[in-house]
Design a protein around this motif. Structure first.
Motif, PDB file in Angstrom:
ATOM      1  N   ASP A   4      64.095   0.280 -12.524  1.00 31.44           N
ATOM      2  CA  ASP A   4      62.966   0.714 -11.700  1.00 31.44           C
ATOM      3  C   ASP A   4      61.649   0.556 -12.453  1.00 31.44           C
ATOM      4  OD1 ASP A   4      64.959   1.552  -9.899  1.00 31.44           O
ATOM      5  OD2 ASP A   4      65.081   3.500 -10.887  1.00 31.44           O
ATOM      6  N   ASP A   9      64.580  -3.918  -3.386  1.00 31.48           N
ATOM      7  CA  ASP A   9      65.346  -3.757  -4.627  1.00 31.48           C
ATOM      8  C   ASP A   9      66.789  -3.429  -4.244  1.00 31.48           C
ATOM      9  OD1 ASP A   9      66.321  -3.254  -7.126  1.00 31.48           O
ATOM     10  OD2 ASP A   9      64.816  -1.752  -7.666  1.00 31.48           O
ATOM     11  N   ASN A  66      70.436  -2.276  -4.286  1.00 31.27           N
ATOM     12  CA  ASN A  66      70.995  -1.160  -5.046  1.00 31.27           C
ATOM     13  C   ASN A  66      72.381  -0.847  -4.479  1.00 31.27           C
ATOM     14  OD1 ASN A  66      71.293   0.988  -6.760  1.00 31.27           O
ATOM     15  ND2 ASN A  66      69.712   2.262  -5.846  1.00 31.27           N
ATOM     16  N   ARG A 100      75.562   0.749  -4.371  1.00 27.74           N
ATOM     17  CA  ARG A 100      76.228   1.917  -4.949  1.00 27.74           C
ATOM     18  C   ARG A 100      77.351   2.401  -4.026  1.00 27.74           C
ATOM     19  NH1 ARG A 100      74.030   1.352  -9.857  1.00 27.74           N
ATOM     20  NH2 ARG A 100      71.893   2.068 -10.050  1.00 27.74           N
ATOM     21  N   GLU A 110      75.074  -7.591  -8.773  1.00 26.98           N
ATOM     22  CA  GLU A 110      74.781  -7.506  -7.339  1.00 26.98           C
ATOM     23  C   GLU A 110      74.724  -8.894  -6.712  1.00 26.98           C
ATOM     24  OE1 GLU A 110      72.061  -3.434  -7.677  1.00 26.98           O
ATOM     25  OE2 GLU A 110      71.151  -5.421  -7.830  1.00 26.98           O
ATOM     26  N   TYR A 163      76.439   0.111   1.642  1.00 27.51           N
ATOM     27  CA  TYR A 163      75.656  -1.044   2.085  1.00 27.51           C
ATOM     28  C   TYR A 163      76.513  -1.871   3.031  1.00 27.51           C
ATOM     29  CZ  TYR A 163      78.473  -3.273  -1.561  1.00 27.51           C
ATOM     30  OH  TYR A 163      79.519  -3.723  -2.328  1.00 27.51           O
ATOM     31  N   ASN A 221      70.245  -7.665  -9.519  1.00 27.69           N
ATOM     32  CA  ASN A 221      70.814  -7.936 -10.841  1.00 27.69           C
ATOM     33  C   ASN A 221      72.001  -8.889 -10.715  1.00 27.69           C
ATOM     34  OD1 ASN A 221      73.257  -6.435 -10.405  1.00 27.69           O
ATOM     35  ND2 ASN A 221      72.269  -4.539 -11.071  1.00 27.69           N
ATOM     36  N   ALA A 266      65.538   5.737  -7.331  1.00 28.31           N
ATOM     37  CA  ALA A 266      64.817   4.501  -7.662  1.00 28.31           C
ATOM     38  C   ALA A 266      63.382   4.479  -7.135  1.00 28.31           C
ATOM     39  CB  ALA A 266      65.604   3.289  -7.152  1.00 28.31           C
ATOM     40  N   LEU A 273      70.173   1.587  -0.772  1.00 30.51           N
ATOM     41  CA  LEU A 273      70.852   2.879  -0.798  1.00 30.51           C
ATOM     42  C   LEU A 273      70.278   3.837   0.245  1.00 30.51           C
ATOM     43  CD1 LEU A 273      72.896   4.811  -2.012  1.00 30.51           C
ATOM     44  CD2 LEU A 273      71.240   5.343  -3.826  1.00 30.51           C
ATOM     45  N   GLY A 284      64.923   0.161  -1.018  1.00 33.17           N
ATOM     46  CA  GLY A 284      66.230  -0.333  -1.438  1.00 33.17           C
ATOM     47  C   GLY A 284      67.264  -0.257  -0.342  1.00 33.17           C
TER      48      GLY A 284
END
Length: 292
Positions: free
Chosen positions: A246, A151, A153, A155, A180, A159, A177, A25, A122, A120
């Protein structure tokens, strides 16, 4: 080296069904910022291996400025499988180079000359890169027009609530988003209210300049104190959606840094993201009307 717009975190290879493409990203963000004529820079780490050399060579060939330390770990890879709708599913290798970005005098100098940064969750899965990102944010000068973009993220469970809270506290623009946002809301104890109300809560709680909410085919929103911008998602023939988010972030941030209104920057971001969806991979060359 001044007024840099930095994408910081993972630089890696997305291994797609048709072959490998450079991804990550922050690197995608920096590349699309640079296409808008701003001094984008990708900050990450690669291994002392052919994949790492190929990333350097690729960034150089694209004209993308980069700071990629070489570390004694393998260059990162992600196995990407596309579902029938072209939506990617990821298998992200662990304990790789971008998990171990070192804090160096050169990186400190870059931080001192940074106007905007996107980072982010990640890349914070490992303590080494997490601490380096924190030092970068602490060192970066803060002015009224400085932009610190977190941002989200989420995954493969890479996290924690602590990382998310700390990152939201450090940023002044949050990009998230709809899926998320549901996950974050459950973690933070905001269930049972609609998405827009959750966004207003986060905007106020973390004293954000802006909150960007993307909802796939259902459009996107930019929340600012007292106002909200909405843009529908254009209907396009999707090749794949890798890197689309991105490119959205990069186009939006570039617009704001160039003095465009939130609505203008938002419109450009939506059109840029839609174009990237029509292309294979995360770093296509954008048409001129999206980079002026």
């Amino acid at each position: 080296m001044k007024d840099l717009v930095v994408g910081m975190g993972e630089a890696l290879w997305d291994v797609l069904p048709e072959g490998k493409k450079i991804g990550g990203a922050p690197a995608n963000f920096a590349y699309h910022v640079s296409q808008s004529g701003l001094p984008g820079m990708a900050v990450s780490a690669v291994g002392d291996d052919p994949l790492g050399k190929e990333i350097r060579d690729n960034f150089t060939s694209k004209g993308l400025c980069h700071h990629l330390d070489t570390v004694p770990y393998a260059t990162g890879t992600v196995q990407v499988e596309l579902d029938p709708a072209g939506v990617p599913q990821y298998e992200i290798k662990e304990n790789v180079a971008w998990d171990n970005i070192p804090w160096t005098p050169k990186l400190e100098e870059i931080a001192r000359n940074t106007r905007a940064v996107c980072f982010g969750s990640l890349a914070q899965r490992n303590v080494v890169s997490r601490e380096t990102i924190g030092k970068f944010l602490d060192t970066m000068p803060r002015h009224d027009d400085s932009l610190v973009v977190f941002d989200v993220n989420l995954r493969q469970g890479f996290y924690t609530k602590e990382i998310l809270c700390d990152s939201m506290t450090r940023c002044n623009i949050l990009k998230i988003n709809d899926e998320e946002l549901v996950t974050v809301s459950r973690m933070f104890g905001y269930p049972g209210i609609d998405l827009q109300d959750k966004c207003w809560i986060l905007l106020g709680k973390y004293n954000l300049k802006m909150l960007i909410l993307t909802c796939g085919i259902n459009g996107s929103y930019v929340f600012t104190p007292g106002n909200v911008s909405f843009q529908p998602t254009p209907k396009v023939e999707v090749a794949d959606t890798v890197g689309a988010g991105d490119s959205f972030t990069a186009a939006f941030v570039s617009g704001i840094l160039k003095g465009k209104s939130v609505a203008e920057a938002h419109s450009r971001a939506v059109r840029t993201s839609a174009f990237v969806c029509t292309q294979k991979g995360a770093m296509p060359i954008l048409p001129k009307e999206l980079t002026d």
